[in-house]
Write an enzyme that holds these catalytic residues in place. Structure first.
Site, mmCIF file in Angstrom:
data_model
loop_
_atom_site.group_PDB
_atom_site.id
_atom_site.type_symbol
_atom_site.label_atom_id
_atom_site.label_comp_id
_atom_site.label_asym_id
_atom_site.label_seq_id
_atom_site.Cartn_x
_atom_site.Cartn_y
_atom_site.Cartn_z
ATOM 1 N N GLY A 1 -5.392 -2.388 -4.749
ATOM 2 C CA GLY A 1 -5.342 -1.056 -4.168
ATOM 3 C C GLY A 1 -5.310 0.014 -5.239
ATOM 4 O O GLY A 1 -5.333 -0.264 -6.440
ATOM 5 N N ILE A 2 -5.242 1.265 -4.796
ATOM 6 C CA ILE A 2 -5.229 2.401 -5.710
ATOM 7 C C ILE A 2 -3.858 2.547 -6.351
ATOM 8 O O ILE A 2 -2.832 2.390 -5.694
ATOM 9 C CB ILE A 2 -5.606 3.692 -4.960
ATOM 10 C CG1 ILE A 2 -7.052 3.607 -4.475
ATOM 11 C CG2 ILE A 2 -5.405 4.920 -5.827
ATOM 12 C CD1 ILE A 2 -7.465 4.757 -3.580
ATOM 13 N N GLY A 3 -3.826 2.854 -7.644
ATOM 14 C CA GLY A 3 -2.565 3.132 -8.320
ATOM 15 C C GLY A 3 -2.343 2.243 -9.525
ATOM 16 O O GLY A 3 -3.025 1.241 -9.739
ATOM 17 N N GLU B 1 -11.442 -2.806 -2.081
ATOM 18 C CA GLU B 1 -12.076 -1.528 -1.749
ATOM 19 C C GLU B 1 -12.515 -0.790 -3.005
ATOM 20 O O GLU B 1 -13.467 -0.019 -2.984
ATOM 21 C CB GLU B 1 -11.134 -0.651 -0.919
ATOM 22 C CG GLU B 1 -9.872 -0.225 -1.621
ATOM 23 C CD GLU B 1 -8.907 0.481 -0.686
ATOM 24 O OE1 GLU B 1 -9.049 0.327 0.533
ATOM 25 O OE2 GLU B 1 -8.014 1.194 -1.185
#
Length: 491
Positions: free
Chosen positions: A225-227, A248
């Site tokens: 995921g993002i981060g 994603e």
């Protein structure tokens, strides 16, 4: 056309399609007051078109800007232009967060996989789409490059498509094409693609990454995921074997995973041997690496984030982050109290997909504290106004720098004990008292005034029984209570 493993662009495209070519100012002159305008996402934001639109702001009013994870400059997101451009963001980027938190823009909470249907169903019709593409090849196909995600759906459903055509945009494989005849206006530019440099994780973030990596088995398919936390896992995966990627998004860290030999995609159930994503955020090094590289396939969000498709991957691991978690397992990831901070994104899509995957793992990670250690991110109840992204029924693994709590199928008491165990030590005592006051724990824990006490992590050894069984010995933990009781009554 592909020549010597390189995409051959149509060198005469400007002459062939000259009737469609305009300058940035001429192109955005087609935008009218009251229009709903989609702006290309992430590192694919068409900055020349956005800047030109801002220059024309005197002729515009009440233009609704639809965006997802705006990166780079956002000159339209200012207090002075709030009457001209009203932002409506599906995922709040740093450069528009202040505008939205002031009430000068909007946030639409929605699963990332559902956004394309908003466009195609007409529930959120788009008047204009400003996108960023590569030059056409000899067949008239342009690549959406580093951002396919919701851009493809936006371009397919907008009444007017204006494309910034840039030779620096990588050609990416997969369902990442748009034909030049499906673009209304072409704006030639020679701009650098927006870059996001990797952030070196600090000691705490690295510890979380190490705990997460321990959950990733060989032959797993991983989503990052993002981060910073999801990306911190990478350095601890280098010695894994036959990993696959279905995610994603990815960053520069994907390169070291490939070069280490950890990732080959050979055990993926779908898209075997391929790295699948819907958008890319990195530096020129990464963009050059993925340019016409058949190892990478980019697909729209409605495919990549579809929980059913995700669930078909064996051993799918989803790694996402949270801002706060309460003792019942409710996860907040898009707001801090009543202030909207980011978005739902793909967390629920991948969490549910991984949970249904054979031997899959759905992981939510967070630092144990915020505000320089003054606030516990694990709370007895969520902060006032905080929204739930992942429900207590969906949650599986929660990870902090103090360990891993597995919550799925556990009672409220078992969840509370597990989460207090991985909270920061200075908050465990208070969390214990609050849990008893709320009825999450019985009063049997009243005597533990100082909170949970853990055995020394160095008290760990391994033994082998006469029949060859390997036994691991460690100190007891508070979460062992149920197992100890079961053992007692079995005896």
């Amino acid at each position: 056309m592909i020549v010597n493993n390189k995409i051959e662009n149509d060198e005469n495209w400007k002459e062939e399609y000259k009737e469609q070519i305009m300058t940035p100012l001429e192109a955005v002159g087609q935008i009218k007051p009251g229009n709903r305008v989609f702006i290309g996402t992430g590192c694919s934001q068409p900055e020349s078109l956005v800047k030109a639109m801002v220059k024309r702001s005197k002729t515009l009013s009440e233009v609704e800007i639809i965006d997802f994870l705006t990166i780079g400059s956002a000159p339209h997101a200012s207090d002075e232009l709030s009457k001209k451009f009203r932002i409506n963001s599906f995922f709040i980027g740093d450069c528009v967060r202040d505008t939205i938190q002031k009430g000068l823009g909007d946030y639409t909470p929605i699963f990332l996989s559902d956004i394309p249907l908003l466009f195609s169903s007409g529930k959120l019709p788009l008047d204009v789409a400003l996108i960023h593409v590569s030059p056409p090849n000899s067949k008239g196909r342009c690549s959406l490059g580093v951002s396919v995600d919701i851009v493809k759906s936006a371009a397919e459903n907008a009444s007017l498509v204006i494309a910034q055509v840039n030779p620096n945009m990588p050609f990416t494989h997969g369902d990442s094409w748009i034909h030049i005849h499906n673009i209304d206006i072409l704006v030639p530019v020679n701009d650098s693609i927006i870059e996001v440099k990797p952030v070196e994780p600090d000691e705490t973030t690295s510890k979380i990454g190490e705990f997460i990596a321990a959950l990733v088995e060989d032959e797993s398919t991983v989503e990052f995921g993002i981060g910073a936390i999801p990306q911190s896992v990478v350095k601890f995966l280098r010695n894994k074997k036959r990993l696959g990627i279905h995610t994603e998004m990815f960053t520069d860290t994907i390169i070291e995973l490939i070069e280490s030999g950890a990732v080959d995609g050979s055990c993926k159930t779908m898209d075997r041997g391929k790295i699948v994503a819907s958008f890319v955020m990195g530096t020129k090094k990464l963009y050059d690496f993925i340019d016409n590289n058949p190892l990478f396939t980019l697909y729209p969000t409605e495919h990549v984030n579809d929980p059913f498709i995700i669930s078909r991957q064996k051993k799918q691991v989803a790694i996402n982050v949270a801002l706060e978690v309460d003792l019942t397992g409710q996860v907040c990831a898009d707001s801090i109290g009543t202030s909207f901070y980011s978005g739902i994104g793909g967390q629920v899509d991948f969490n549910r997909g991984a949970a249904k995957s054979a031997d899959g793992k759905a992981i939510i990670a967070l630092h144990s504290t915020a505000k320089k250690g003054e606030v516990s991110r694990i709370a007895s109840v969520l902060s006032k106004g905080t929204g739930v992204v992942t429900t207590r029924g969906d949650v599986h693994y929660i990870v902090t720098e103090y360990g891993v709590a597995y919550l799925h199928g556990k009672s409220i008491q078992e969840r509370a004990i597990a989460l207090i165990s991985i909270a920061h030590p200075k908050f465990r005592g208070d969390l214990l008292k609050e849990a008893m006051q709320l009825g999450f724990l019985t009063n049997d824990y009243t005597d533990l005034d100082s909170g949970f006490v853990f055995g020394n992590k160095d008290y760990h050894t391994t033994g082998v029984l006469e029949d060859g069984t390997v036994v691991n010995y460690r100190s007891m933990l508070p979460t062992d209570e149920t197992s100890l009781k079961e053992l007692f009554y079995t005896l």
